[in-house]
Design a protein around this motif. Sequence first.
Motif, PDB file in Angstrom:
ATOM      1  N   PRO A 195      89.248  17.396  31.012  1.00  0.00           N
ATOM      2  CA  PRO A 195      88.840  18.685  30.954  1.00  0.00           C
ATOM      3  C   PRO A 195      89.449  19.536  29.868  1.00  0.00           C
ATOM      4  N   ARG A 196      88.685  20.662  29.507  1.00  0.00           N
ATOM      5  CA  ARG A 196      89.139  21.523  28.456  1.00  0.00           C
ATOM      6  C   ARG A 196      90.720  22.002  28.617  1.00  0.00           C
ATOM      7  N   ALA A 197      90.811  22.450  29.893  1.00  0.00           N
ATOM      8  CA  ALA A 197      92.151  23.320  30.327  1.00  0.00           C
ATOM      9  C   ALA A 197      93.278  21.816  30.168  1.00  0.00           C
ATOM     10  N   ALA A 198      93.092  20.766  30.075  1.00  0.00           N
ATOM     11  CA  ALA A 198      94.027  19.638  29.854  1.00  0.00           C
ATOM     12  C   ALA A 198      94.247  19.757  28.679  1.00  0.00           C
ATOM     13  N   LYS A 199      93.445  20.121  27.580  1.00  0.00           N
ATOM     14  CA  LYS A 199      93.187  19.877  26.270  1.00  0.00           C
ATOM     15  C   LYS A 199      94.101  21.192  25.407  1.00  0.00           C
ATOM     16  N   GLU A 200      93.522  22.190  25.997  1.00  0.00           N
ATOM     17  CA  GLU A 200      93.857  23.318  25.215  1.00  0.00           C
ATOM     18  C   GLU A 200      94.604  24.338  26.205  1.00  0.00           C
ATOM     19  N   GLY A 201      95.408  23.968  27.215  1.00  0.00           N
ATOM     20  CA  GLY A 201      96.086  25.094  27.903  1.00  0.00           C
ATOM     21  C   GLY A 201      95.294  25.654  29.053  1.00  0.00           C
ATOM     22  N   PRO A 202      95.825  26.341  30.007  1.00  0.00           N
ATOM     23  CA  PRO A 202      95.123  26.910  30.971  1.00  0.00           C
ATOM     24  C   PRO A 202      94.159  27.925  30.446  1.00  0.00           C
ATOM     25  N   VAL A 203      93.002  28.160  31.378  1.00  0.00           N
ATOM     26  CA  VAL A 203      91.954  28.963  31.202  1.00  0.00           C
ATOM     27  C   VAL A 203      92.311  30.352  31.517  1.00  0.00           C
ATOM     28  N   LYS A 204      92.198  31.375  30.740  1.00  0.00           N
ATOM     29  CA  LYS A 204      92.559  32.766  31.119  1.00  0.00           C
ATOM     30  C   LYS A 204      91.609  33.425  31.903  1.00  0.00           C
ATOM     31  N   LEU A 205      92.075  33.631  33.454  1.00  0.00           N
ATOM     32  CA  LEU A 205      90.961  34.314  34.246  1.00  0.00           C
ATOM     33  C   LEU A 205      91.897  35.133  35.040  1.00  0.00           C
ATOM     34  N   TYR A 206      91.505  36.292  35.250  1.00  0.00           N
ATOM     35  CA  TYR A 206      92.181  37.220  36.003  1.00  0.00           C
ATOM     36  C   TYR A 206      93.636  37.503  35.757  1.00  0.00           C
ATOM     37  N   GLU A 207      93.971  37.551  34.239  1.00  0.00           N
ATOM     38  CA  GLU A 207      95.209  37.495  33.986  1.00  0.00           C
ATOM     39  C   GLU A 207      96.019  38.815  34.378  1.00  0.00           C
ATOM     40  N   ARG A 208      95.636  39.876  34.634  1.00  0.00           N
ATOM     41  CA  ARG A 208      96.159  41.000  34.804  1.00  0.00           C
ATOM     42  C   ARG A 208      96.131  40.949  36.442  1.00  0.00           C
ATOM     43  N   LEU A 209      95.434  40.621  37.095  1.00  0.00           N
ATOM     44  CA  LEU A 209      95.559  40.580  38.571  1.00  0.00           C
ATOM     45  C   LEU A 209      96.518  39.407  39.089  1.00  0.00           C
ATOM     46  N   LEU A 210      96.605  38.283  38.306  1.00  0.00           N
ATOM     47  CA  LEU A 210      97.487  37.237  38.807  1.00  0.00           C
ATOM     48  C   LEU A 210      98.937  37.518  38.256  1.00  0.00           C
TER      49      LEU A 210
ATOM     50  N   THR B 214      87.623  29.171  42.407  1.00  0.00           N
ATOM     51  CA  THR B 214      88.499  28.475  41.544  1.00  0.00           C
ATOM     52  C   THR B 214      89.948  28.465  42.142  1.00  0.00           C
ATOM     53  N   PRO B 215      91.097  27.530  41.801  1.00  0.00           N
ATOM     54  CA  PRO B 215      92.425  27.730  42.037  1.00  0.00           C
ATOM     55  C   PRO B 215      92.709  29.341  41.750  1.00  0.00           C
ATOM     56  N   GLU B 216      92.533  29.692  40.733  1.00  0.00           N
ATOM     57  CA  GLU B 216      93.135  31.057  40.393  1.00  0.00           C
ATOM     58  C   GLU B 216      92.739  32.026  41.658  1.00  0.00           C
ATOM     59  N   GLU B 217      91.420  31.915  41.860  1.00  0.00           N
ATOM     60  CA  GLU B 217      90.810  32.989  42.921  1.00  0.00           C
ATOM     61  C   GLU B 217      91.418  32.629  44.398  1.00  0.00           C
ATOM     62  N   ALA B 218      91.710  31.313  44.822  1.00  0.00           N
ATOM     63  CA  ALA B 218      92.251  30.877  45.784  1.00  0.00           C
ATOM     64  C   ALA B 218      93.644  31.712  45.973  1.00  0.00           C
ATOM     65  N   GLY B 219      94.336  31.470  44.928  1.00  0.00           N
ATOM     66  CA  GLY B 219      95.771  32.129  44.662  1.00  0.00           C
ATOM     67  C   GLY B 219      95.749  33.587  45.067  1.00  0.00           C
ATOM     68  N   LEU B 220      94.913  34.052  44.457  1.00  0.00           N
ATOM     69  CA  LEU B 220      94.672  35.688  44.658  1.00  0.00           C
ATOM     70  C   LEU B 220      94.326  36.047  45.978  1.00  0.00           C
ATOM     71  N   VAL B 221      93.237  35.318  46.583  1.00  0.00           N
ATOM     72  CA  VAL B 221      93.318  35.739  47.988  1.00  0.00           C
ATOM     73  C   VAL B 221      94.578  35.638  48.779  1.00  0.00           C
ATOM     74  N   LEU B 222      95.351  34.410  48.690  1.00  0.00           N
ATOM     75  CA  LEU B 222      96.429  34.076  49.556  1.00  0.00           C
ATOM     76  C   LEU B 222      97.517  35.215  49.264  1.00  0.00           C
ATOM     77  N   ALA B 223      97.793  35.558  47.956  1.00  0.00           N
ATOM     78  CA  ALA B 223      98.849  36.605  47.708  1.00  0.00           C
ATOM     79  C   ALA B 223      98.333  38.021  48.448  1.00  0.00           C
ATOM     80  N   GLY B 224      96.870  38.337  48.270  1.00  0.00           N
ATOM     81  CA  GLY B 224      96.271  39.532  48.542  1.00  0.00           C
ATOM     82  C   GLY B 224      96.532  39.708  50.168  1.00  0.00           C
ATOM     83  N   LEU B 225      96.581  38.395  50.681  1.00  0.00           N
ATOM     84  CA  LEU B 225      96.922  38.657  52.299  1.00  0.00           C
ATOM     85  C   LEU B 225      98.241  38.981  52.693  1.00  0.00           C
ATOM     86  N   GLY B 226      99.237  38.437  51.635  1.00  0.00           N
ATOM     87  CA  GLY B 226     100.527  38.637  52.075  1.00  0.00           C
ATOM     88  C   GLY B 226     101.301  37.276  51.909  1.00  0.00           C
ATOM     89  N   PHE B 227     100.976  36.300  52.014  1.00  0.00           N
ATOM     90  CA  PHE B 227     101.608  35.038  52.010  1.00  0.00           C
ATOM     91  C   PHE B 227     102.726  34.894  50.871  1.00  0.00           C
TER      92      PHE B 227
END
Length: 630
Positions: A136-151, A465-478
């Motif tokens: 996949p592209r991400a494996a070649k060129e580094g992580p895809v930038k999604l929701y960088e500010r929220l992350l 996406t994995p980024e969105e899943a992480g944001l949901v868990l963080a938003g819930l307070g885990f």
Amino acid sequence: MGKQGSSPRGRRVENEDLDISFGVKEHEVRSLDLQHGGDPPIGRRLSGGEYNWDKVVLTKGMKNDSAKFTPCKGVYVGKKQMWWLHRHIRSIVFTLLLMGFLYLLDSLLFSTFDPAMLQSNFSLQGSSKTEVEMVPRAAKEGPVKLYERLLNLAASSLAEREFKQKSSKLWEEPYPQASSWKPCADKTSPHVVRAGKPRNITGYILISANGGLNQQRVAVCNAVAVASLLNATLVIPKFLYSNVWKDPSQFGDIYQEDYFMDMLKDEVNIMKELPPNLKLLDVEAAGSLITDADLSKEATPDEYIEKILPLLLRNRVVHFLGYGNRLGFDPLPYELQRLRCKCNFHALKFVPEIQQIGSLLVRRIRRYDFARSTLDKQLLGNLIPQVPLRHYHAAEGPSKYLALHLRFEIDMVAYSMCEFGGGETERSELQTYREVHFPLLLERLKKSKPLSPQELRKTGKCPLTPEEAGLVLAGLGFKHGTYIYLAGSDIYGRQSRMQALTTLYPNLVTKEDLLTPSELAPFRNFSSQLAALDFIACATSDVFAMTDSGSQLSSLVSGFRTYYGGGHAPTLRPSKKRLSAILSRNKTIGWHSFEGKIRKMIDEGQRVQVRGLGRSIYRHPRCKECMCRH
């Protein structure tokens, strides 16, 4: 807590690393290394490091000594310097040209070749051409930038949360009404017992189920209900081999056959094989081969009686080929609905081999040696292994864990027709995958105007996406240290795509992490049996989080937890449509506001509701046919 400088030094460094991990490019990391005292590249150190330093020292030295020179001496020194320069001019020019050439060569190489790419290419030597092309592209060129500010906001929030010893209710069912529902589908109705069910009047039903573990499970339970409806004998179902799943497993490789037959013996007659006199019957020539084209997607009991019963009476055998979701949920007689529940929640027990490794898996997640709940007992039986935990220390392990079913495999991603931040490389790669695996989808799209990726996301049609899943868990307070079991590990983009999630939640493990290669070896080429291990780990978790409520595994696991959880097995169901609306404001929304919206979304999905008309009893067993309310 909130004052500047109150965070420990180590935590501050961790957050700086977090910012870098969310998409900083290679040349930016190199410049950061220089700022923190790192050595520059060799070529630049020669041309811009030692040379400039010598120049500074020489100039400084001349300034400091300037007061010592008299006018006469100045003239003499000036002539001497001119003579020295004239004598060595060729060497100086050659040295400067060589340094300039090295500097330009270094810059050219840096701009042309990404060091990460070079390293990746070297590591891929010896791999097949197909494997290299499908990285996949991400494996070649580094992580895809999604929701960088929220992350980054999420990372800061998790860092602050680590120091707060606040009791959390995230691990509890928010509504006490959930505990008032109890399992009771295994209680046979009094009038069925009194009447005594006639046996094998109409004939035999053969089932060949398609799909993976969870689709097959639904097909088996539907077949049990149909056999009861038509008063026929059910032969132990067969599972079709699929080029997608590549799994030759049959019913007896996954479920306990004798237990299945014994549990249902009072209501349905079940045999392991057809009688010898019927084995040679050509069911297709006799007109008794039933495919999906012969039945509605969610057929009613009347359709079975009108279309299937006459064939059964005439030929004594009916074979349902590729059988799946071919029995509707409503309207259905009470006894048939209850029988489906009994089959799903009571009759289908995993074989001891799966139970044993499943219990070992859960044991290593939790670090305990005994079954703790009804869910544990139902899924693991009495096969808690006595293998010593040599490499797993109870004192260090967490007492609770969250299971996450992250539906982000390449087939799911490609079929969705959505985009996930990977640009042209991602679009080309997914299109190639569709052409190979989903040609009918592409033909169908040519005949209609497809929705744009943006419209698909707004309507909740895109997998999280994995980024969105992480944001949901963080938003819930885990918290940052939450122990997470990831069901299925073949994530599109692999580790590079998972980097944001694993940075927020580093204690994320899969069955491949927790089980040794020798322990996994018996299941390695059997996807359904591997899926059974994920089913066990998800169903017995303290909290289960899904990213796609339409997934069969998520549906069956959440239903199992509702049925046996006793009001102590919370399930998190994000709404993809609502989450998309929340994330569309990712550039401006504040973290406090984000947390509030995420918690409200999840809270609404956890409300205790009775199964609605037409809803799946496998996912929503809170109904009079399956559960009793006290």
